[in-house]
Design an enzyme around this catalytic site. Structure first.
Site, PDB file in Angstrom:
ATOM      1  N   HIS A   9      93.351 -52.231  40.128  1.00 16.19           N
ATOM      2  CA  HIS A   9      93.754 -51.501  38.922  1.00 16.19           C
ATOM      3  C   HIS A   9      94.504 -50.243  39.366  1.00 16.19           C
ATOM      4  CE1 HIS A   9      93.775 -50.198  34.872  1.00 16.19           C
ATOM      5  NE2 HIS A   9      92.964 -49.191  35.051  1.00 16.19           N
ATOM      6  N   ARG A  67      90.790 -36.932  37.103  1.00 17.40           N
ATOM      7  CA  ARG A  67      91.339 -36.084  38.165  1.00 17.40           C
ATOM      8  C   ARG A  67      91.917 -34.818  37.533  1.00 17.40           C
ATOM      9  NH1 ARG A  67      95.608 -38.635  42.235  1.00 17.40           N
ATOM     10  NH2 ARG A  67      96.267 -36.742  43.302  1.00 17.40           N
TER      11      ARG A  67
HETATM   12  P1  NAD Z   1      85.869 -38.755  29.175  1.00 14.29           P
HETATM   13  O1  NAD Z   1      85.989 -37.535  30.030  1.00 14.29           O
HETATM   14  O2  NAD Z   1      86.286 -38.692  27.743  1.00 14.29           O
HETATM   15  O3  NAD Z   1      84.324 -39.251  29.210  1.00 14.29           O
HETATM   16  C1  NAD Z   1      83.565 -39.307  30.367  1.00 14.29           C
HETATM   17  C2  NAD Z   1      82.127 -38.967  29.981  1.00 14.29           C
HETATM   18  O4  NAD Z   1      81.290 -39.180  31.120  1.00 14.29           O
HETATM   19  C3  NAD Z   1      81.928 -37.496  29.560  1.00 14.29           C
HETATM   20  O5  NAD Z   1      81.393 -37.430  28.248  1.00 14.29           O
HETATM   21  C4  NAD Z   1      80.959 -36.966  30.611  1.00 14.29           C
HETATM   22  O6  NAD Z   1      80.052 -35.984  30.091  1.00 14.29           O
HETATM   23  C5  NAD Z   1      80.235 -38.227  31.035  1.00 14.29           C
HETATM   24  N1  NAD Z   1      79.541 -38.116  32.316  1.00 14.29           N
HETATM   25  C6  NAD Z   1      79.941 -37.467  33.444  1.00 14.29           C
HETATM   26  N2  NAD Z   1      78.982 -37.572  34.388  1.00 14.29           N
HETATM   27  C7  NAD Z   1      77.986 -38.308  33.864  1.00 14.29           C
HETATM   28  C8  NAD Z   1      76.738 -38.758  34.366  1.00 14.29           C
HETATM   29  N3  NAD Z   1      76.329 -38.467  35.620  1.00 14.29           N
HETATM   30  N4  NAD Z   1      75.949 -39.485  33.553  1.00 14.29           N
HETATM   31  C9  NAD Z   1      76.330 -39.778  32.284  1.00 14.29           C
HETATM   32  N5  NAD Z   1      77.509 -39.367  31.753  1.00 14.29           N
HETATM   33  C10 NAD Z   1      78.319 -38.633  32.541  1.00 14.29           C
HETATM   34  O7  NAD Z   1      86.649 -39.893  29.937  1.00 14.29           O
HETATM   35  P2  NAD Z   1      87.157 -41.296  29.318  1.00 14.29           P
HETATM   36  O8  NAD Z   1      88.542 -41.149  28.829  1.00 14.29           O
HETATM   37  O9  NAD Z   1      86.110 -41.821  28.420  1.00 14.29           O
HETATM   38  O10 NAD Z   1      87.239 -42.183  30.661  1.00 14.29           O
HETATM   39  C11 NAD Z   1      86.052 -42.544  31.332  1.00 14.29           C
HETATM   40  C12 NAD Z   1      86.349 -43.222  32.663  1.00 14.29           C
HETATM   41  O11 NAD Z   1      86.982 -44.481  32.407  1.00 14.29           O
HETATM   42  C13 NAD Z   1      87.319 -42.460  33.586  1.00 14.29           C
HETATM   43  O12 NAD Z   1      86.928 -42.646  34.935  1.00 14.29           O
HETATM   44  C14 NAD Z   1      88.656 -43.165  33.331  1.00 14.29           C
HETATM   45  O13 NAD Z   1      89.541 -43.012  34.424  1.00 14.29           O
HETATM   46  C15 NAD Z   1      88.164 -44.587  33.200  1.00 14.29           C
HETATM   47  N6  NAD Z   1      89.081 -45.515  32.520  1.00 14.29           N
HETATM   48  C16 NAD Z   1      89.227 -46.746  33.098  1.00 14.29           C
HETATM   49  C17 NAD Z   1      90.022 -47.698  32.509  1.00 14.29           C
HETATM   50  C18 NAD Z   1      90.140 -49.056  33.136  1.00 14.29           C
HETATM   51  O14 NAD Z   1      91.061 -49.800  32.807  1.00 14.29           O
HETATM   52  N7  NAD Z   1      89.238 -49.443  34.018  1.00 14.29           N
HETATM   53  C19 NAD Z   1      90.713 -47.388  31.316  1.00 14.29           C
HETATM   54  C20 NAD Z   1      90.525 -46.135  30.745  1.00 14.29           C
HETATM   55  C21 NAD Z   1      89.692 -45.196  31.358  1.00 14.29           C
END
Ligand code: NAD
Length: 309
Positions: free
Chosen positions: A175, A82
């Site tokens: 979550h 976000r």
């Molecule tokens: P990040 O921004 O470092 O990585 C996200 C990646 O997704 C980027 O490299 C981006 O280029 C890629 N991406 C975007 N659209 C895409 C598509 N259509 N196809 C392929 N790749 C695409 O973010 P992050 O820190 O790695 O977090 C990733 C996700 O995980 C976020 O939604 C975050 O909120 C979530 N998250 C969830 C938990 C949980 O407990 N479930 C914990 C941590 C993070």
């Protein structure tokens, strides 16, 4: 390696997950990202560490899904965080589009795979993947509870000044802010937590667990946690590939368990080679039940707000 794991999203969580899986020699890893060069470069960088660390797993990366074909497990971490000025609904719509596209590609190349969803809002993104894939509930599992419980376990270890190794804890529900830490089911080598720690200290741990993600975001300023989230994913992938029959808190599509139906909610689940093999129903107090219902209501609200497709 015997197994293949695809990790979609080569960002913080995705790349660290790929690294952990390869270093543990759990599987060969294919990373996919819309930023194809980022995925290619990170995979190459990790492979160049292999001679030093001595792991034999192969990591590759790019923007194409063909190399993901026949993956045993697919971990989905692609998504936007976000940004200032972006509403929760905007984020929901944008990540829904991403998860729709990603799931379609994964299913095309690996129709028998097990999907571990990581992208937020977690429980709603699990539902998007379920609708798009048509997979049975055994093969769509959300990662949240292992992370939330790990945070709780660390806070308990830190409060008691003891090893993390013997501490078990469970966190149920969605979550988000409404998650339900269960100190009654937390133990230190079999000793119930309430026998070791005063009620006010336990309540402080519950509160810190609920805001564990925000605490890290406040430190990082940009981006969110990824060391603990990737460790949590590793635990789930290992439980599945090695058919461990391990009981872990996971977001699971409920079918009447805990009085909840047709909704992904975090509950203890048995993970094995078939994916989510069984939901474990705990005996909850009236207060714990009410908290779980409130959390499920929050998930339901998000799912209802999903864009139509
Ligand atoms: P990040 O921004 O470092 O990585 C996200 C990646 O997704 C980027 O490299 C981006 O280029 C890629 N991406 C975007 N659209 C895409 C598509 N259509 N196809 C392929 N790749 C695409 O973010 P992050 O820190 O790695 O977090 C990733 C996700 O995980 C976020 O939604 C975050 O909120 C979530 N998250 C969830 C938990 C949980 O407990 N479930 C914990 C941590 C993070």
């Amino acid at each position: 390696m015997q197994y293949k794991v695809t990790v979609v999203g080569a960002g913080n969580v995705g790349a660290t997950t790929a690294q952990r899986i390869a270093e543990a020699e759990l599987a060969d890893v294919v990373m996919v990202d819309v930023l194809a060069d980022l995925a290619t470069g990170k995979a190459l960088d990790m492979m160049e560490a292999a001679p030093v660390l001595g792991f034999n797993a192969k990591i590759s990366g790019g923007g194409d899904y063909a190399p993901t074909a026949g993956s045993d497990v697919c971990v989905v971490t692609s998504g936007l965080a976000r940004k200032p000025g972006m509403s929760r609904d905007d984020l929901l719509a944008k990540n829904t589009d991403i998860i729709r596209e990603v799931t379609t590609q994964l299913v095309k190349y690996s129709p028998d795979t097990i999907i571990i969803m990581v992208t937020n809002p977690l429980d709603a993104m699990c539902e998007v993947a379920r609708r798009v894939s048509g997979f049975p509930r055994e093969r769509i599992i959300g990662m949240a509870g292992v992370l939330d419980a790990a945070r709780m376990r660390w806070f308990i270890a830190d409060a008691l000044k003891i090893s993390v190794q013997d501490i078990d804890a469970f966190v149920l529900g969605g979550h988000g802010d409404t998650m339900v830490p269960l100190p009654r089911y937390a133990t230190v080598n079999g000793i119930p937590l309430p026998q070791l720690l005063a009620a006010d200290k336990i309540e402080a741990i519950n509160a810190r667990t609920r805001s564990g993600g925000a605490e890290i975001v406040n430190y990082y300023k940009q981006g969110s946690a990824y060391y603990a989230p990737s460790a949590a994913v590793l635990d789930m992938v290992a439980a599945i590939l090695h058919d461990k029959k391990k009981i872990l808190p996971c977001a699971v599509y409920l079918n009447g368990e805990y009085g909840l139906k047709d909704l992904f909610v975090g509950v203890p689940a048995l993970l094995g080679r078939k994916g989510m093999e069984k939901v474990i129903e705990l005996d909850l107090s009236a207060d714990e039940k009410a908290q779980l219902q409130k959390s499920a209501d929050a998930v339901h609200e998000l799912v209802t707000a999903l864009p139509k497709f």
